[in-house]
Design a protein around this motif. Structure first.
Motif, mmCIF file in Angstrom:
data_model
loop_
_atom_site.group_PDB
_atom_site.id
_atom_site.type_symbol
_atom_site.label_atom_id
_atom_site.label_comp_id
_atom_site.label_asym_id
_atom_site.label_seq_id
_atom_site.Cartn_x
_atom_site.Cartn_y
_atom_site.Cartn_z
ATOM 1 N N GLU A 413 -1.296 12.706 -9.682
ATOM 2 C CA GLU A 413 -1.297 11.748 -10.457
ATOM 3 C C GLU A 413 0.413 11.378 -11.460
ATOM 4 O OE1 GLU A 413 -4.697 10.965 -12.704
ATOM 5 O OE2 GLU A 413 -5.955 10.503 -11.496
ATOM 6 N N GLU A 414 0.547 12.467 -12.055
ATOM 7 C CA GLU A 414 1.404 12.929 -12.347
ATOM 8 C C GLU A 414 2.697 13.458 -11.554
ATOM 9 O OE1 GLU A 414 1.614 13.007 -15.456
ATOM 10 O OE2 GLU A 414 0.389 13.007 -16.929
ATOM 11 N N LEU A 415 2.633 13.925 -10.476
ATOM 12 C CA LEU A 415 3.912 13.584 -9.433
ATOM 13 C C LEU A 415 4.017 12.499 -8.981
ATOM 14 C CD1 LEU A 415 3.138 16.959 -8.549
ATOM 15 C CD2 LEU A 415 4.845 16.703 -9.747
ATOM 16 N N ASP A 416 3.488 11.403 -8.678
ATOM 17 C CA ASP A 416 3.552 10.924 -7.927
ATOM 18 C C ASP A 416 4.440 9.506 -9.131
ATOM 19 O OD1 ASP A 416 1.952 11.019 -5.648
ATOM 20 O OD2 ASP A 416 0.210 10.125 -5.776
ATOM 21 N N LYS A 417 3.978 9.420 -10.689
ATOM 22 C CA LYS A 417 4.910 8.678 -11.748
ATOM 23 C C LYS A 417 6.465 9.238 -11.863
ATOM 24 C CE LYS A 417 0.706 8.353 -14.057
ATOM 25 N NZ LYS A 417 0.156 8.547 -15.744
ATOM 26 N N SER A 418 6.957 10.657 -10.677
ATOM 27 C CA SER A 418 7.986 11.004 -10.868
ATOM 28 C C SER A 418 8.739 10.412 -10.129
ATOM 29 C CB SER A 418 8.310 13.007 -11.040
ATOM 30 O OG SER A 418 7.664 13.357 -9.987
ATOM 31 N N PRO A 419 10.409 11.203 -9.624
ATOM 32 C CA PRO A 419 11.058 10.484 -8.746
ATOM 33 C C PRO A 419 10.679 11.372 -7.451
ATOM 34 C CG PRO A 419 11.993 11.416 -10.506
ATOM 35 C CD PRO A 419 10.970 11.170 -11.137
ATOM 36 N N TYR A 420 10.014 11.779 -7.373
ATOM 37 C CA TYR A 420 9.746 12.925 -6.294
ATOM 38 C C TYR A 420 8.208 12.452 -5.699
ATOM 39 C CZ TYR A 420 13.439 15.854 -7.727
ATOM 40 O OH TYR A 420 13.806 17.007 -8.353
ATOM 41 N N LYS A 421 7.992 11.711 -5.473
ATOM 42 C CA LYS A 421 7.017 10.556 -4.760
ATOM 43 C C LYS A 421 6.798 10.492 -3.769
ATOM 44 C CE LYS A 421 8.232 6.807 -7.446
ATOM 45 N NZ LYS A 421 8.426 5.954 -8.071
ATOM 46 N N PHE A 422 8.262 10.575 -2.356
ATOM 47 C CA PHE A 422 7.815 10.337 -1.326
ATOM 48 C C PHE A 422 8.134 11.360 -0.569
ATOM 49 C CE2 PHE A 422 11.477 7.935 -3.842
ATOM 50 C CZ PHE A 422 10.608 6.407 -4.043
ATOM 51 N N GLU A 423 8.126 11.190 1.226
ATOM 52 C CA GLU A 423 8.042 11.955 1.657
ATOM 53 C C GLU A 423 9.241 12.261 1.990
ATOM 54 O OE1 GLU A 423 6.103 10.322 5.353
ATOM 55 O OE2 GLU A 423 3.918 10.913 4.574
ATOM 56 N N SER A 424 9.925 13.682 3.203
ATOM 57 C CA SER A 424 11.099 13.757 3.247
ATOM 58 C C SER A 424 12.082 12.197 3.736
ATOM 59 C CB SER A 424 10.957 15.174 4.703
ATOM 60 O OG SER A 424 10.442 13.800 5.595
ATOM 61 N N ASP A 425 11.605 11.232 3.565
ATOM 62 C CA ASP A 425 12.618 9.768 4.256
ATOM 63 C C ASP A 425 12.954 9.925 3.013
ATOM 64 O OD1 ASP A 425 10.349 9.093 3.519
ATOM 65 O OD2 ASP A 425 9.715 7.268 5.166
ATOM 66 N N GLY A 426 12.148 9.963 1.630
ATOM 67 C CA GLY A 426 12.838 9.530 0.753
ATOM 68 C C GLY A 426 12.184 7.749 0.329
ATOM 69 N N VAL A 427 11.655 7.670 1.674
ATOM 70 C CA VAL A 427 11.218 5.938 1.221
ATOM 71 C C VAL A 427 9.739 5.938 1.175
ATOM 72 C CG1 VAL A 427 11.221 3.850 2.270
ATOM 73 C CG2 VAL A 427 12.683 5.519 2.475
ATOM 74 N N THR A 428 8.674 6.196 2.459
ATOM 75 C CA THR A 428 7.738 7.481 2.365
ATOM 76 C C THR A 428 6.887 7.230 1.015
ATOM 77 O OG1 THR A 428 7.788 6.429 5.118
ATOM 78 C CG2 THR A 428 5.730 7.301 4.092
ATOM 79 N N PRO A 429 5.669 7.171 0.777
ATOM 80 C CA PRO A 429 4.953 7.430 -0.251
ATOM 81 C C PRO A 429 4.683 8.899 0.116
ATOM 82 C CG PRO A 429 4.542 5.452 -0.582
ATOM 83 C CD PRO A 429 5.514 5.328 0.881
#
Length: 619
Positions: A413-429
């Protein structure tokens, strides 16, 4: 200088052989203390390794203000001051403390100590030059009138404090001087600490220099300007063979430093030492402080080859010492805590959401069960069990503070609020259900940078071991790439203390496991205020709300304990929210010693080195 001590523990050093001197003629009057590895920082200005502090406390002395074994600050009217300081407040609210020294103090070389030596300390440790060569800043006179004008000057790159008067520091005579606290620094809960002073033998730091005062403030002067002051200090302080940082030979404490080699500091009685603040003098002739194998430290006390090991926290060792008829111990609650420090200034750990997420990946209870064996407790902020203001607000803090326990859902939950919330494409959650035990499914930010953290720990260290096991078992579940280096304590401190000022190519680590201890003057302003980021705030904590609260805490009147407790709770509450470090434990310390040592009585703020005048060795 500020009476602030930072306590770094858990550095381990394997010593190949132990000298069996406990039974020979010399050993009969030699106290042998076993420690982890020392840094050889034997003056203030660098990392406060606890074991270096033993040497410092033994070789330096005659401070005007003393912290007693009960944690009280008292003026030394027995050995140092001829009378209590005279105080006067001017029309602008600035408060002056005037000191009069006793006239029979001497350095260990027999030369007299006078007011210039005390003033020189304040001038040097407030100077721009000192800040340039040290890692702890130059804050000694920060709260005195004229500090900024003296320390900063015109702000130019070639500014020097040479011949610049410090308005709030006055040399009034051979044995008189004064310090004036600026109105904007008052009230202060620990007011006496702001004007505490001790002497330095400045001819060894600045040969050819003198201290003068023409009525506008004390200043350094010299007739030889062929070398810049900062260049001279680099030679006299930083030379690894003869520099004051490593081998301060002219000092005034109860002991003098004879040598430091192969991680053994050898000290002898200072025959010119007058007394401590209680009128006592030490009787033990020689002291050896030596790095020993920390896995067998208590065994060596039991065997009689080492007299004292301090700060033992492992249950197995404590129980072994209890069962030995020739061994005794003193215990006390810790005035600090162990923690995992986050680099708040770079990489993923500069985000509070990432720090909180990492906090939920660790089962902190394991430090109590596997490491401390019941001799400790969990804490949720920057405090220790021994502090009065914590004990009196404990229930309120328990209600307010987040207790970071292992919880993979909260971590995500915390990490989903951070900039690091995507897969390797930088777009997909990022999707927790896709997490793989091989660590191949990581979190990324929009720039396609992975959530990768690098941990620096020390060898043969149970805290490092537990953290490594926890992160290796759990990091993949949150899409975190975890790496660890096992480095020497010296390397860890170098990156911990200087990482803020390194370039991104030089920086390496995001996390460091350490521990800290506090003096009785608890002032988190210097540890967590953004003004001191990269200096006394090495983790680079920058938070405007915490800035405001730490300033409010230090502005509480010394008589208003209830107000201090109220703001302390606010400070810790905000700190717990942004989580600059992950608290791991606070614990009970056990100082274990051979029964030939008599009179040992330590406390959370009073080490065996502070207690040296009460110690004797049974013949």
């Amino acid at each position: 200088m500020k009476l602030v001590k930072k306590l770094f523990l858990l550095a381990l050093f394997a010593l190949s052989a132990v000298a069996l001197v406990g039974c020979d003629k010399k050993g009969a009057n030699t106290l042998i203390v076993g420690t982890p590895e020392m840094n050889q920082d034997f003056i203030s200005g660098w990392d406060n390794n606890a074991y270096d502090m033993y040497v410092r406390d033994l070789i330096h002395g005659y401070g005007t203000l003393v912290e007693t074994e009960l944690g009280e600050y008292v003026w030394d009217l027995e050995a140092v001051l001829a009378k209590a300081p005279e105080t006067q407040t001017d029309s602008e609210g600035n408060k002056t403390y005037k000191f009069t020294l006793q006239e029979d103090l001497k350095w260990n070389n027999g030369e007299p100590i006078n007011a210039k030596h005390y003033v020189a300390n304040m001038l040097l440790y407030s100077s721009a030059e000192w800040e340039e060569i040290s890692t702890a800043g130059a804050t000694a006179g920060y709260d005195l009138v004229g500090y900024a004008a003296y320390h900063d000057g015109d702000g130019s790159d070639d500014y020097t404090v040479l011949n610049v008067p410090f308005e709030g520091v006055r040399l009034l005579g051979d044995y008189q001087f004064s310090f004036t606290i600026a109105e904007e620094s008052l009230p202060y809960f620990y007011e006496k600490v702001l004007v505490a002073a001790s002497p330095i033998y400045y001819p060894n730091y600045l040969p050819g220099y003198d201290v003068k005062d023409d009525g506008e403030g004390a200043y350094f002067t010299t007739t030889d300007t062929s070398k810049k002051m900062v260049d001279l200090l680099e030679e006299t302080v930083l030379d690894t063979e003869t520099g004051q940082r490593y081998m301060p030979l002219v000092t005034c404490g109860p002991y003098k430093l004879v040598s430091f080699a192969n991680q053994v500091a050898t000290l002898e009685l200072n025959k010119h030492f007058k007394t401590n603040y209680e009128g006592k003098k030490p009787t033990i002739k020689n002291i050896q402080i030596k790095a020993i194998n920390q896995e067998t430290d208590v065994e060596q006390v039991i065997a009689g080859t080492v007299d004292i090991v301090n700060g033992v926290i492992e249950a197995e060792k404590i129980n072994a010492a209890r069962e030995d008829e020739n061994t005794d111990m003193v215990s006390y609650p810790r005035n600090g805590y162990g923690y995992l420090g986050f680099a708040n200034y770079w990489g993923p750990t500069k985000y509070a959401e990432v720090r909180r997420g990492l906090g939920y990946l660790v089962d902190r209870q394991k430090f109590l069960t596997q490491y401390l064996g019941g001799f400790g407790s969990l804490v949720n902020g920057p405090y220790g069990e021994a502090q009065w203001f914590y004990q009196e607000t404990k229930d309120e803090l328990e209600e307010k503070l987040t207790n970071y326990v292992y919880d993979i859902n909260k971590a995500n939950e915390e990490l989903d609020k951070s900039p690091y919330k995507f897969e390797s494409d930088g777009v997909t959650p990022w999707d927790a259900s896709k997490a793989k035990a091989d660590g191949s499914y990581l979190r990324y930010n929009a720039n396609k940078e992975p959530l990768s953290v690098y941990h620096c720990g020390t060898p043969d260290n149970p805290v490092t071991d537990i953290l490594q096991m926890e992160f290796e078992a759990n990091a993949w579940k949150a899409g975190v790439k975890y790496r660890i280096d096992i480095a020497t304590f010296d390397v860890l401190l170098q990156h911990y203390g200087s990482g803020y000022s390194m370039s991104d190519t030089e920086r390496k680590y995001h996390m460091f496991n350490l521990a800290t201890g506090y003096t009785s003057a608890y002032d988190p302003y210097y540890y967590f205020h953004s003004e001191w980021a990269g200096k006394t705030n090495p983790l680079g904590v920058v938070d405007s709300e915490l800035d405001e609260l730490t300033v409010k805490l230090r502005r509480v009147d010394s008589n208003d304990k209830d107000k201090f407790k109220e703001i302390f709770v606010q400070v810790v509450d905000r700190w717990n929210e942004i989580l600059p470090t992950l608290p791991l434990y606070s614990n009970e310390y056990f100082d274990i010693y051979n029964k030939r040592v008599k009179g040992l009585k330590t406390s959370p703020v009073w080490t065996w080195a502070n207690d040296i005048c009460d110690l004797t060795l049974e013949k």
